[in-house]
Write an enzyme that holds these catalytic residues in place. Structure first.
Site, PDB file in Angstrom:
ATOM      1  N   ASP A  53       0.858  -1.373  -0.156  1.00 48.84           N
ATOM      2  CA  ASP A  53      -0.073   0.078  -0.071  1.00 48.84           C
ATOM      3  C   ASP A  53       0.944   1.108  -0.002  1.00 48.84           C
ATOM      4  O   ASP A  53       1.629   1.442   1.118  1.00 48.84           O
ATOM      5  CB  ASP A  53      -0.961  -0.035   1.458  1.00 48.84           C
ATOM      6  CG  ASP A  53      -1.736   1.145   1.287  1.00 48.84           C
ATOM      7  OD1 ASP A  53      -1.689   2.174   0.682  1.00 48.84           O
ATOM      8  OD2 ASP A  53      -2.652   1.014   2.371  1.00 48.84           O
ATOM      9  N   ILE A  54       0.764   1.993  -1.015  1.00 51.52           N
ATOM     10  CA  ILE A  54       1.808   3.272  -1.060  1.00 51.52           C
ATOM     11  C   ILE A  54       1.536   4.263  -0.158  1.00 51.52           C
ATOM     12  O   ILE A  54       2.423   4.954   0.410  1.00 51.52           O
ATOM     13  CB  ILE A  54       1.654   3.894  -2.740  1.00 51.52           C
ATOM     14  CG1 ILE A  54       2.731   4.735  -2.836  1.00 51.52           C
ATOM     15  CG2 ILE A  54       0.076   4.525  -2.673  1.00 51.52           C
ATOM     16  CD1 ILE A  54       2.812   5.147  -4.123  1.00 51.52           C
ATOM     17  N   GLY A  93      -8.620   5.322  -7.334  1.00 50.08           N
ATOM     18  CA  GLY A  93      -7.370   4.409  -7.541  1.00 50.08           C
ATOM     19  C   GLY A  93      -6.412   4.798  -6.330  1.00 50.08           C
ATOM     20  O   GLY A  93      -6.755   5.251  -5.269  1.00 50.08           O
ATOM     21  N   VAL A  94      -4.924   5.048  -6.848  1.00 51.47           N
ATOM     22  CA  VAL A  94      -3.921   5.429  -5.909  1.00 51.47           C
ATOM     23  C   VAL A  94      -4.260   6.971  -5.457  1.00 51.47           C
ATOM     24  O   VAL A  94      -4.312   7.301  -4.199  1.00 51.47           O
ATOM     25  CB  VAL A  94      -2.765   5.616  -6.904  1.00 51.47           C
ATOM     26  CG1 VAL A  94      -1.628   6.342  -5.920  1.00 51.47           C
ATOM     27  CG2 VAL A  94      -2.198   4.121  -7.072  1.00 51.47           C
ATOM     28  N   ASP A  95      -4.923   7.595  -6.115  1.00 50.02           N
ATOM     29  CA  ASP A  95      -5.196   9.347  -5.921  1.00 50.02           C
ATOM     30  C   ASP A  95      -6.245   9.344  -4.768  1.00 50.02           C
ATOM     31  O   ASP A  95      -6.102   9.873  -3.723  1.00 50.02           O
ATOM     32  CB  ASP A  95      -5.852   9.939  -7.047  1.00 50.02           C
ATOM     33  CG  ASP A  95      -5.899  11.371  -7.209  1.00 50.02           C
ATOM     34  OD1 ASP A  95      -5.058  11.989  -6.323  1.00 50.02           O
ATOM     35  OD2 ASP A  95      -6.803  12.199  -7.891  1.00 50.02           O
ATOM     36  N   TYR A 149      -6.489   4.271 -16.488  1.00 47.01           N
ATOM     37  CA  TYR A 149      -6.079   4.861 -17.856  1.00 47.01           C
ATOM     38  C   TYR A 149      -5.640   3.422 -18.728  1.00 47.01           C
ATOM     39  O   TYR A 149      -5.164   4.032 -19.789  1.00 47.01           O
ATOM     40  CB  TYR A 149      -5.044   5.686 -17.492  1.00 47.01           C
ATOM     41  CG  TYR A 149      -5.605   7.067 -16.922  1.00 47.01           C
ATOM     42  CD1 TYR A 149      -6.955   7.420 -16.882  1.00 47.01           C
ATOM     43  CD2 TYR A 149      -4.472   8.264 -16.748  1.00 47.01           C
ATOM     44  CE1 TYR A 149      -7.393   8.437 -16.534  1.00 47.01           C
ATOM     45  CE2 TYR A 149      -5.087   9.211 -16.125  1.00 47.01           C
ATOM     46  CZ  TYR A 149      -6.401   9.370 -15.930  1.00 47.01           C
ATOM     47  OH  TYR A 149      -6.947  10.559 -15.493  1.00 47.01           O
TER      48      TYR A 149
END
Length: 173
Positions: free
Chosen positions: A13-14, A35-37, A129
């Site tokens: 997990d970033i 997502g990540v954002d 994307y």
């Protein structure tokens, strides 16, 4: 640095990475997304969104262009900064790989300006994307290895969410 590889990868997990800077695969609005954002905004708290709103009220009134990068506070994340970059949407009719490479190059340029020695990076553009993982990995790792050769970083860590991405993003090639 006794032979420690500078370009590394972890599955995880970033938002939990203890690094100087975390790269966020943002959308051009900078106001959070999926997502990540979305994960970074949720985990980092309202300080990140407030900093992004400030950028939008200033010189980024039209949003952040694809391939560019900008830094904000990391809020409650265990990092000092979040570097937001906007990845390109994959196209089968147009080669946008230079824009994807630019995301990594510009993010690492910003990181270097901030004095960030350790940076956590996602697989930009590989989610909604739809950038093919193998091609995304080739581009990302090429830029990371070039940046690492400059000596400004102690670790460029690709943080990958699933086993398939982890397997494909192999810094050893």
């Amino acid at each position: 640095m006794g032979g420690m590889p500078v370009v590394t990868r972890v599955r995880g997990d970033i938002t939990r990475q203890q690094v100087d800077a975390v790269v966020n695969a943002a959308n051009s609005s900078l106001l959070g997304g999926g997502g990540v954002d979305g994960a970074i905004h949720r985990a980092g708290g309202p300080e990140i969104l407030a900093a992004c709103r400030e950028l939008r009220a200033g010189h980024l009134g039209g949003g952040l262009p694809t391939g560019q990068a900008v830094a904000t506070t990391a809020g409650r994340l265990p990092a000092r900064w979040v570097i937001h970059t906007v990845g390109p949407v994959h196209s089968t009719t147009e080669d946008r790989s230079a824009l994807l490479a630019s995301c990594y190059r510009e993010s690492l340029r910003v990181a270097q300006e901030l004095g960030a020695a350790t940076v956590a990076l996602p697989a930009i553009s590989t989610g909604v994307y739809r950038w093919p993982l193998a091609d995304a990995a080739r581009i990302a790792l090429d830029v990371a290895h070039r940046a690492a050769a400059g000596g400004a970083f102690t670790e460029l860590r690709f943080v990958l969410f699933d086993e398939n991405a982890y397997r494909i993003f192999d810094p050893a090639g």
